[in-house]
Every structure is written in C-alpha cells, then in structure tokens.
Design an enzyme around this catalytic site. Structure first.
Site, PDB file in Angstrom:
ATOM      1  N   HIS A  17      -3.020   0.354  -3.985  1.00 30.71           N
ATOM      2  CA  HIS A  17      -2.744  -0.814  -3.697  1.00 30.71           C
ATOM      3  C   HIS A  17      -1.946  -1.521  -4.707  1.00 30.71           C
ATOM      4  CE1 HIS A  17      -4.318  -5.249  -2.725  1.00 30.71           C
ATOM      5  NE2 HIS A  17      -3.049  -5.187  -2.834  1.00 30.71           N
TER       6      HIS A  17
ATOM      7  N   HIS B 218     -16.782  -4.901  -3.523  1.00 37.48           N
ATOM      8  CA  HIS B 218     -15.405  -5.227  -3.412  1.00 37.48           C
ATOM      9  C   HIS B 218     -14.977  -5.942  -2.659  1.00 37.48           C
ATOM     10  CE1 HIS B 218     -11.066  -4.227  -3.773  1.00 37.48           C
ATOM     11  NE2 HIS B 218     -10.859  -4.151  -2.367  1.00 37.48           N
TER      12      HIS B 218
ATOM     13  N   HIS C  29     -11.687  -9.412  -2.449  1.00 42.47           N
ATOM     14  CA  HIS C  29     -10.168  -9.690  -3.084  1.00 42.47           C
ATOM     15  C   HIS C  29     -10.658 -11.051  -3.915  1.00 42.47           C
ATOM     16  CE1 HIS C  29      -7.426  -7.327  -0.383  1.00 42.47           C
ATOM     17  NE2 HIS C  29      -8.016  -6.823  -1.132  1.00 42.47           N
TER      18      HIS C  29
ATOM     19  N   HIS D 127      -4.096  -2.400  -8.078  1.00 39.17           N
ATOM     20  CA  HIS D 127      -5.307  -3.211  -7.849  1.00 39.17           C
ATOM     21  C   HIS D 127      -6.478  -2.196  -7.353  1.00 39.17           C
ATOM     22  CE1 HIS D 127      -8.269  -5.561  -5.297  1.00 39.17           C
ATOM     23  NE2 HIS D 127      -7.784  -6.651  -6.127  1.00 39.17           N
ATOM     24  N   HIS D 128      -6.287  -1.520  -6.405  1.00 40.72           N
ATOM     25  CA  HIS D 128      -7.205  -0.167  -6.255  1.00 40.72           C
ATOM     26  C   HIS D 128      -6.718   1.047  -5.578  1.00 40.72           C
ATOM     27  CE1 HIS D 128      -7.568  -2.537  -2.464  1.00 40.72           C
ATOM     28  NE2 HIS D 128      -7.520  -1.324  -1.835  1.00 40.72           N
TER      29      HIS D 128
ATOM     30  N   TYR E 113       0.905  -1.003   0.132  1.00 33.84           N
ATOM     31  CA  TYR E 113       0.067   0.031  -0.072  1.00 33.84           C
ATOM     32  C   TYR E 113       0.766   1.293  -0.114  1.00 33.84           C
ATOM     33  CZ  TYR E 113      -4.268  -2.830   0.795  1.00 33.84           C
ATOM     34  OH  TYR E 113      -5.234  -3.756   0.600  1.00 33.84           O
TER      35      TYR E 113
ATOM     36  N   MET F 274     -11.595  -9.146   1.540  1.00 26.00           N
ATOM     37  CA  MET F 274     -12.514  -7.988   2.176  1.00 26.00           C
ATOM     38  C   MET F 274     -13.785  -8.191   1.600  1.00 26.00           C
ATOM     39  SD  MET F 274     -10.097  -4.737   1.084  1.00 26.00           S
ATOM     40  CE  MET F 274      -8.466  -4.386   2.153  1.00 26.00           C
TER      41      MET F 274
END
EC number: 1.14.17.-
Length: 670
Positions: free
Chosen positions: A382, A461, A463, A312-313, A281, A536
């Site tokens: 991320h 959202h 994973h 990823h985000h 992160y 998540m």
C-alpha cells in the site's frame, strides 16, 4: 535436578511461568559471575543485604528465597556494566530492551519485572559536561500537558538530585509531586538507573501499561529551581536535546531463534514506479527462488522499507494452487491483477508502518515448501502518497529466515475486525466513536479444533483516525482476559506485538475487536474502505496450530442498513438519502445531530450482522445455513477502574466524564 516448566497452560491461555522461576538460571549465572570476578566489598555487602531481604520475603510468602526476583537488579547491572560470555548474553538478551532516544547517543534500556510489577530503567549518555539537568517521563499522546516526569540534576558535579514531578494541563508548568516515585539506584555523569512501579497508586502519575507509551525527554544547561513547588517547564527545541519516542514499555521477552542453520529469502518489489496519486495498492506476483521441495518453517521475517513515509503497509499472499500450476507473473496496480492471480490470497507475512522484525516462538513456525506447495506468491504494498510525488521507484518487501528443522506446530495468520466496506460509517465531530467487528461463536465452533488455538502475536490496524483498538474474548456469558489492547494507539506505530499472555481460543468462543476513531476535523461521515482517507479496523492475530479459518470479520447486515436508510429518509426527513443510492452518498448526506449519532451507534451494537467466516479462498465455513443476519455477541458496557487494587484508592481520582473528553462507553482516553 528439578525441571521447571517454561509455560503454564490452562483452558484460558498460556502464561509465562512464574517470573521468579523463569529468572532462576539468570540468577545463578549472575551469582557465579560475581564470585568469579571478586567484586568489591561494597557490592558484596549490597548483595548480602538483598539476599537477606529476599529470604525474609520468601519465608513470609511461603516461597523459596532462591526464586525471588530481587536478583533482577544485579542482573541488569551485570548486563550493562561489563561483558558476559556468549551463553549468558543469549540468556540475558531476552530480558533487556533498548532504544535510542535521539537516534544516536542517548540510549534507554529497560527490563520488565512482571513478578514485582516494576520496570528498571538505565540511561547512557544522558548528561555531558555542560548539562545541568535531564528529564525522562511519560505522557498520554506525546504532548507535555499532564505529563509524568522524573527530573535528574547535576549539582556542581554531584549527580545526586532526583525529583518526581508532573506538568500542568497547559504544559507550561512543572510541579513537584507530593509522592516521590522515581527510585534511583545509580546516577553519575555517564549513567542514570532508576525504577518505577507499574502503578504507583499516585493519581498524578501515569500507570505503565502494555499499549503504546509516549516517552518524553529533554536536557539543558540552565539551572532549575527543583526545590520549588512549581517552576516553568524549560523550552528545549534542539532535536538532539529533547524529543518524544513511542514504544511498548511492558512488552514480552524477546524471542531467540534456537536453530543455528537457517535459510534466507527476500520477497521484494522490482523497480515498482509509485503512481502520483494518494492511494495505490501495488501487486507483484513472483515465483519463489531456492529449494522449496523440502518443507521449512519460517521463524522470522524482517521488513525492507526502501521508501519510508510512502510505504504504509505490506502483505505477502501465497497462491493456493497445485504444485505444478503456473500463475501469471505480474507487476502493477492491484486493480488490474490478472484473474488467475486472485487465487493468491492466503496471508503469509505482513507489516505496517512502525512495525519491526517479527520472530515466531520456539514451538511454532509458518510452513513453507514441501510436497504439493505452489511456489508463487503475491506481494501487495500500500503506497500512501498524499503529496502525489512523481518519479519515485520502490523495492520494498521482506527478508525471511527459514529452518529445515520443523517445529512442533504450524502457525498461521487470521484477520479479526470489520470488513473493508462502506456499510460502516463514523459520524463527524467525534472524539472516540467506537465500531466493533465480531468473530462470533458460530464461526469458531465451525472452524477451530477441539483443543482450540493459542494466540501468540497481534497487530492492530486502522487508518488515520484510529485512537484506540482492543480485542475482547468471550466464552459464553463470561468475559476472559483481553487478547490485546492499546488505549493510546497510533497509526504511525503499528507493531506486531508478541503477547505476554497467550490466550487459548476454544470452539464456541467469540472475539470482539473494537476501534475508536477521532473525527473532530471531519465535516462528513468517514467510511470503511481501502483508501487511506477511508477507515479500517483489523487485528491480525498470529496463532497455532494452523486452521483453514483466515477471516473472521463482520459488518452490519444488508437488511439492517436498508431499514436504517428508510428510517433516516421517512422519519428523520433526511432528503439527501436515496433508497437505491450509494451507501457512501447516503451516509454523507445525513445531518449528524447527537440523537442520530446515538441511533447509529445503537444499530451497530444491537442489530444483526453480515459475517465473513472465510477460508483463504473466500469460501465460507458450513456452520450455518447463512452467515447473513447473525446475532451480534452481547458486549457488556463497563467503565474500567485501573486503580481499584491501590490500598488508599480514592474514587475522586478518576476524571469526570465530561462530554467531549470521553467516548460513548464512558471511557476517557485523552
């Protein structure tokens, strides 16, 4: 002139006004264009027949024929076959959705007719000179097993053959459907145009829905025996001749920005080195440039992804501090973020893999700038680097459009779902194990205004293991319409979706977000957490008017989990469990038999919660003396029957609830 409302409001939510009324101006526009250009006699006859049919239907149903949606077909033909004025283009752009199937040539356009519950499709460049056939269809998760396919055939230069088919469970054979539901209204060497009902009431067809849909397509030069009841599915491997696309088919109209003068801003990383590790992160604290002394509304944000497949985000957090307070600049791993920069925690904009540009509705915008506004933000990205590549540098971020003209409402973002904690676990070997995060009635009662909030956007959202996500809405013992649901969710396609139906959430309402996970390939329990290998469960909702409530999430209570591990050790004789040990180690040491899996599921569903009813600075609302040990919202277990409105509905059409194909709630998703 009669003024037609754009929206109808209720205590439950906001619906777009009746589909026929919303298209009234489009109908008039298309009519005048046809008159001005003096279309050919055949088109005039078709239009007259459509109007007569429209009039008959209108009289039967007690509606003015002017407002009936039969003109949608003519509108789509107008949009796709000739240029329009700038004004008409702006009107029609909201209805027409487009995507390239092969990323360069084959263009799929579609319009959703919510009134008639059907979709009109238009394909450009599906055929070229050598192609004998083209198919377009839908499958559950992108495979060719049990797919619902329309075959279009070129017979010696005559483009007049279409066949509704379905594929065998092994994806090897194509079978002619006894009920033909591919209704073509144009087909030639350049164009395919057809329509499909949302639900054809055919058990061999897939029902069109508002979640993620997988469009399968292919074309070929070989001759097919489409007149036969069964033939082998053509094996097409060339990337420009076959493929799969994920899309939201039944989507809300696109939103146009009414303001003509907009300011632009970019918030991006600055030459951030991507570490050669799986999960990072990365945080970049920066001061916003430009004149923000005046208050603006953000009306649109666009992702700028410079390292696809690794990013990823992303989220931008505002630093909630005094106007003149300095926040230390930073560009590095979030784990080493300076303590003072941790105040930068109020979510502004966000993106996840698969999402695109997000536009706010005309009545609301995200506030930025003005007196008292601190100009510092934190961009958090991320990086998912499973190959542990080295030497990569990233400059990803956002392009933001802002308006000086303030809109009626300030918008905001709220997180629903589960805390990012290893208190929650998913046993291995599961097809679709559910975990639920609660936004309980006590929290909304403490934090929301008396008139409630309107949710206009949602981003689900998880994973890697997430296969389905939904958020349910409760008012007392009554369950209202779902906020958002994606039965075929993919973590590679995490769109921020504008909602067709905009629910109104009142004080005392509860929102329950449930994520379903596939752990068939796991050997030990999967845990909640920040790593891509953890899980998540979040629904980021966009809403107005803005409140101080930013996080409404839960996990199982500390006391409940402690008692669970005591039970596992003393009663179930799981000797790897240590009462003072790490939760992650305890979960992973358990031998997961079906009774133990059922016990875990029951605990999560029925036992008290630890609630996060938080402001952006992490402080809790004062609605209770303690947010620990809160009762979970009772959730009615139900098996949805989607085709109960079909005139010839047969319960035998439903698939048997066989173990391994369905989740614990009895819902088959594969």
């Amino acid at each position: 002139m009669l003024k037609i409302p754009l929206q109808l409001s209720s205590q439950d939510g906001i619906w777009p006004a009746r589909f026929a009324r919303r298209l009234h101006h489009h109908h008039q526009l298309a009519y005048h264009h046809h008159k001005q250009e003096q279309q050919q006699q055949q088109q005039q006859q078709q239009q007259q027949q459509a109007k007569q049919k429209q009039k008959q239907n209108g009289v039967q149903q007690g509606r003015s024929p002017t407002f009936m949606p039969v003109m949608l077909l003519l509108l789509m033909a107008t949009l796709l076959t000739r240029p329009l004025s700038a004004f008409s283009n702006r009107l029609s752009d909201t209805k027409l959705h487009e995507i390239y199937l092969d990323d360069k040539e084959i263009k799929l356009s579609w319009m959703v007719d919510w009134y008639k519950q059907e979709v009109l499709f238009h394909l450009q460049n599906a055929f070229n000179e050598q192609h004998r056939w083209f198919y377009l269809g839908f499958s559950k998760r992108g495979g060719l097993a049990d797919a619902d396919i329309c075959f279009f055939e070129n017979q010696n230069g005559f483009f007049n053959a279409v066949t509704d088919t379905y594929t065998s469970p092994d994806g090897q054979w194509v079978r002619r459907d006894y009920q033909q539901d591919c209704e073509v209204f144009k087909m030639d060497e350049f164009t395919l145009a057809f329509r499909r009902k949302f639900d054809t009431c055919d058990p061999l067809d897939l029902r069109l829905h508002e979640g993620t849909m997988y469009v399968v397509w292919a074309r070929g030069e070989t001759e097919l025996a489409l007149e036969d009841h069964q033939f082998a599915l053509p094996n097409v491997t060339a990337p420009h001749e076959a493929g799969v696309k994920m899309l939201q088919l039944l989507r809300a109209d696109k939103i146009l920005i009414p303001e003509t003068e907009l300011d632009h801003m970019e918030i991006t990383l600055q030459e951030a080195p991507i570490p050669s590790q799986e999960t990072t992160y990365w945080c970049h604290v920066q001061r916003l440039e430009g004149n923000l002394r005046r208050r603006h509304h953000i009306v649109q944000f666009e992702p700028l992804i410079r390292t696809p497949g690794i990013v990823h985000h992303m989220e931008v957090f505002h630093c909630e501090a005094g106007e003149h307070e300095e926040i230390p600049l930073y560009n590095g791993d979030c784990e080493q973020l300076p303590p003072r920069a941790k105040i930068c925690s109020k979510v502004m904009v966000l993106w996840a893999m698969g999402a695109g540009t997000f536009t706010y509705p005309p009545e609301a915008g995200l506030p930025i700038g003005g007196p008292g506004f601190n100009p510092y933000v934190r961009l958090e990205v991320h990086f998912n680097n499973p190959e542990k590549q080295s030497g990569l540098v990233d400059n990803s971020g956002f392009r933001i459009k802002m308006s000086k003209t303030l809109r009626q409402y300030d918008a905001a973002v709220m997180e629903l779902g589960l805390e990012y904690t290893d208190k929650m676990a998913i046993p291995p070997g599961q097809t679709a194990f559910p975990l639920s995060g609660y936004c309980v009635a006590d929290c909304t009662r403490a934090a929301l205004p008396a008139t409630g909030i309107i949710i206009f956007g949602s981003q689900l959202h998880t994973h890697l293991r997430g296969v389905r996500v939904l958020t349910r809405h409760f008012r007392g013992e009554q369950e209202l319409r779902e906020v958002n649901r994606d039965d075929y969710y993919s973590n590679h396609f995490q769109e921020m979706r504008t909602l067709h139906y905009k629910p109104r959430v009142l004080p005392g309402d509860a929102l329950v977000t449930t994520c379903y996970y596939n752990t068939k390939d796991d050997k030990t329990a999967a845990l909640g957490g920040f790593s891509i290998s953890d899980e998540m469960c979040v629904n980021y909702i966009h809403y107005y008017p803005a409140t101080k409530l930013e996080v409404c999430k839960s996990s199982v209570s500390e006391e409940t989990l402690e008692n669970y591990f005591i039970y596992m050790k003393r009663t179930e004789h799981q000797h790897g469990v240590h009462l003072n040990g790490a939760r992650s180690s305890n979960y992973r040491s358990i031998e997961w038999t079906q009774p133990r899996i059922d016990q875990l599921y029951t605990m999560y569903m029925q036992e008290p919660l630890s609630m996060q009813c938080n402001r952006s600075d992490g402080t809790r609302f004062e609605g209770r003396s303690s947010w620990e040990g809160v009762a979970a919202t009772p959730v009615q277990i139900r098996i949805p029957i989607h085709r109960k409105l079909c005139p010839n509905y047969n319960p035998l059409w439903l698939k048997p609830l066989e173990k391994g194909d369905c989740d614990l709630l009895g819902e088959c998703i594969y």
